[in-house]
Design a protein around this motif. Structure first.
Motif, short mmCIF file in Angstrom:
data_model
loop_
_atom_site.label_atom_id
_atom_site.label_comp_id
_atom_site.label_asym_id
_atom_site.label_seq_id
_atom_site.Cartn_x
_atom_site.Cartn_y
_atom_site.Cartn_z
N HIS A 82 9.69 10.68 -1.76
CA HIS A 82 11.13 10.35 -1.70
C HIS A 82 11.52 9.85 -0.30
O HIS A 82 12.31 8.92 -0.17
CB HIS A 82 11.98 11.56 -2.10
N ASN A 83 10.97 10.51 0.73
CA ASN A 83 11.26 10.06 2.11
C ASN A 83 10.82 8.62 2.32
O ASN A 83 11.52 7.82 2.95
CB ASN A 83 10.51 10.94 3.14
N GLU A 84 9.61 8.30 1.81
CA GLU A 84 9.08 6.95 1.99
C GLU A 84 10.02 5.92 1.38
O GLU A 84 10.33 4.89 1.98
CB GLU A 84 7.68 6.85 1.39
N LYS A 85 10.46 6.21 0.15
CA LYS A 85 11.37 5.27 -0.50
C LYS A 85 12.69 5.16 0.28
O LYS A 85 13.19 4.06 0.53
CB LYS A 85 11.66 5.71 -1.94
N GLU A 86 13.23 6.30 0.69
CA GLU A 86 14.52 6.30 1.41
C GLU A 86 14.43 5.49 2.70
O GLU A 86 15.29 4.66 3.00
CB GLU A 86 14.95 7.74 1.72
N VAL A 87 13.35 5.71 3.46
CA VAL A 87 13.19 5.01 4.73
C VAL A 87 13.01 3.52 4.51
O VAL A 87 13.66 2.68 5.13
CB VAL A 87 11.99 5.60 5.52
N LEU A 88 12.11 3.14 3.59
CA LEU A 88 11.82 1.72 3.38
C LEU A 88 13.02 0.97 2.80
O LEU A 88 13.18 -0.23 3.03
CB LEU A 88 10.60 1.54 2.49
N THR A 89 13.87 1.68 2.06
CA THR A 89 15.07 1.05 1.51
C THR A 89 16.04 0.69 2.64
O THR A 89 16.81 -0.25 2.54
CB THR A 89 15.76 2.01 0.50
N GLU A 90 15.96 1.45 3.72
CA GLU A 90 16.94 1.30 4.80
C GLU A 90 16.51 0.33 5.90
O GLU A 90 17.33 -0.17 6.66
CB GLU A 90 17.20 2.68 5.42
N VAL A 91 15.19 0.06 6.02
CA VAL A 91 14.73 -0.71 7.18
C VAL A 91 14.55 -2.19 6.85
O VAL A 91 14.28 -2.56 5.71
CB VAL A 91 13.41 -0.15 7.77
N ASN A 92 14.71 -3.01 7.87
CA ASN A 92 14.47 -4.44 7.74
C ASN A 92 14.12 -4.97 9.12
O ASN A 92 14.99 -5.14 9.96
CB ASN A 92 15.72 -5.14 7.18
N HIS A 93 12.83 -5.17 9.37
CA HIS A 93 12.38 -5.57 10.71
C HIS A 93 11.10 -6.37 10.56
O HIS A 93 10.27 -6.05 9.69
CB HIS A 93 12.14 -4.32 11.57
N PRO A 94 10.90 -7.40 11.38
CA PRO A 94 9.71 -8.25 11.22
C PRO A 94 8.38 -7.52 11.39
O PRO A 94 7.35 -8.02 10.92
CB PRO A 94 9.88 -9.32 12.31
N PHE A 95 8.37 -6.35 12.04
CA PHE A 95 7.11 -5.65 12.24
C PHE A 95 6.93 -4.45 11.30
O PHE A 95 6.06 -3.61 11.52
CB PHE A 95 6.98 -5.19 13.70
N LEU A 96 7.76 -4.37 10.27
CA LEU A 96 7.64 -3.28 9.29
C LEU A 96 7.42 -3.87 7.90
O LEU A 96 7.95 -4.94 7.57
CB LEU A 96 8.91 -2.42 9.27
N ILE A 97 6.68 -3.14 7.09
CA ILE A 97 6.47 -3.51 5.70
C ILE A 97 7.82 -3.49 4.97
O ILE A 97 8.70 -2.72 5.33
CB ILE A 97 5.49 -2.48 5.07
N ARG A 98 7.97 -4.31 3.94
CA ARG A 98 9.21 -4.28 3.15
C ARG A 98 8.95 -3.74 1.75
O ARG A 98 7.88 -3.97 1.18
CB ARG A 98 9.80 -5.69 3.03
N LEU A 99 9.94 -3.04 1.21
CA LEU A 99 9.88 -2.50 -0.15
C LEU A 99 10.83 -3.31 -1.01
O LEU A 99 12.00 -3.50 -0.66
CB LEU A 99 10.31 -1.03 -0.13
N PHE A 100 10.33 -3.80 -2.17
CA PHE A 100 11.16 -4.66 -3.02
C PHE A 100 11.62 -3.98 -4.30
O PHE A 100 12.64 -4.35 -4.88
CB PHE A 100 10.38 -5.93 -3.39
N TRP A 101 10.87 -2.96 -4.76
CA TRP A 101 11.19 -2.39 -6.07
C TRP A 101 10.42 -1.09 -6.23
O TRP A 101 9.30 -0.96 -5.73
CB TRP A 101 10.76 -3.40 -7.14
#
Length: 350
Positions: free
Chosen positions: A87-106
């Motif tokens: 749940h933490n992983e989903k919460e964090v990835l939903t909130e971040v947007n940075h060129p050096f971080l992985i992105r979560l789409f779904w």
């Protein structure tokens, strides 16, 4: 993906999960503006495996774009008590947007698996390049450290602690810039947390001593990472985790002779047991790190806009090229029985 480093707190859950770079080209709708279904995705290859999951390279039948699909077995997540980390992983990835971080789409779940659709980053792990070269030059280490500083600074600005910095979790895109991946230990943090998790060689003293820890652990880990990149081995190592912890708490650093004077000074300032005096964790935060003499040649404005020239450009022949990842047998991984409803309820918001 073969790594000597085991994780603590997840039975080495996800050295495993090496996710990565989506290929939505200019003019295409952003992958974020879509609702996906499993039927939309064609599975092409496994690019990572671990205790309770694997990561597949998939192709979106509609846009023809490539993604990484992280798939986790629900019974194993529950057995290893990893529900909160997921749940933490989903919460964090939903909130971040940075060129050096992985992105979560779904994200999605059915009665057997949890799914996370992310960037596929085709260059592979920094770990692989470090192992094949033995160690990096000062200039190469400086490049990766500068991009990581910007990634950590961004996460901390959002009160997120990453907690799993190591070469295995740093992917290179097709141009050679970094993407941090595997946010299974990342956590939104208003104060401190007490969970023992991470990789033994990279754990800060306050984690080992269960004193409660915060964002300072990421700066400690950066000190370990810089040492490992430039020396070819981490500063504290032993045959078993207990021996590693003893060495970390003793804090005795022995530098290889070839290390630059300024980088030794920087590493010492990161590997300070008293976190109130640890570089990056004082009043000026990441600015103190950026002002250190080792970074004096770095154009900090240019770093997050990817202006620095990468020292290693991975060989990538096309956007779905998996040649920079290990080859995994495509076994009968999906034959598990469905999970009872009471267990599924834990993930209803996933």
């Amino acid at each position: 993906m073969a790594s000597s480093k085991a994780k603590v707190g997840v039975n080495s859950e996800t050295n495993l999960l090496k996710e990565s770079k989506s290929s939505s080209s200019a003019g295409e709708p952003s992958p974020n503006n879509r609702t996906y279904s499993l039927d939309d995705l064609e599975t092409l290859a496994t690019v990572g495996t671990g205790t309770f999951g694997r990561v597949f390279l998939v192709k979106d039948k509609q846009s023809r774009a490539f993604f990484a699909l992280k798939q986790m077995k629900i019974p194993d997540v529950i057995r290893l008590k990893q529900e909160q980390h997921v749940h933490n992983e989903k919460e964090v990835l939903t909130e971040v947007n940075h060129p050096f971080l992985i992105r979560l789409f779904w994200t999605h779940h059915d009665e057997r698996f949890l799914y996370m659709l992310m960037d596929f980053v085709p260059g592979g792990e920094l770990f692989s390049f470090l192992r094949s070269r033995g160690r990096f030059s000062n200039a190469t280490g400086l490049f990766y450290s500068a991009e990581i500083v910007c990634a950590i600074e961004y996460l901390h600005s959002k009160e997120i602690v990453y907690r799993d910095l190591k070469p295995e979790n740093i992917l290179l895109d097709s141009e050679g810039h970094i993407r941090l991946t595997d946010f299974g230990f990342a956590k939104k943090l208003s104060d401190r947390t007490w969970t023992l998790c991470g990789t033994p060689e990279y754990l800060a003293p306050e984690v080992i001593q269960s004193k409660g820890h915060g964002r300072a652990v990421d700066w400690w880990a950066l000190g370990i990472l810089i040492f490992e990149m430039l020396a070819g081995y981490p500063p504290f190592f032993d045959d078993n985790p207990f021996g590693i912890y003893q060495k970390i708490l003793a804090g005795k650093l022995v530098f290889p002779r070839h290390l630059d004077f300024y980088v030794k000074d920087l590493i010492k300032k990161f590997l300070v047991i008293d976190r109130a005096r640890r570089l990056g964790n004082m009043k000026n935060g990441a600015d103190d790190v950026k002002k250190h003499r080792w970074f004096k040649t770095v154009d900090w404005e240019g770093v997050p806009v990817r202006k620095l020239k990468p020292p290693i450009v991975p060989k990538v022949s096309h956007e779905g090229d998996t040649s920079n990842f290990d080859v995994y047998p495509e076994d009968e991984w999906k034959k598990d029985p469905p999970v009872p409803q009471k267990d599924l309820d834990v993930f209803k918001s996933f």
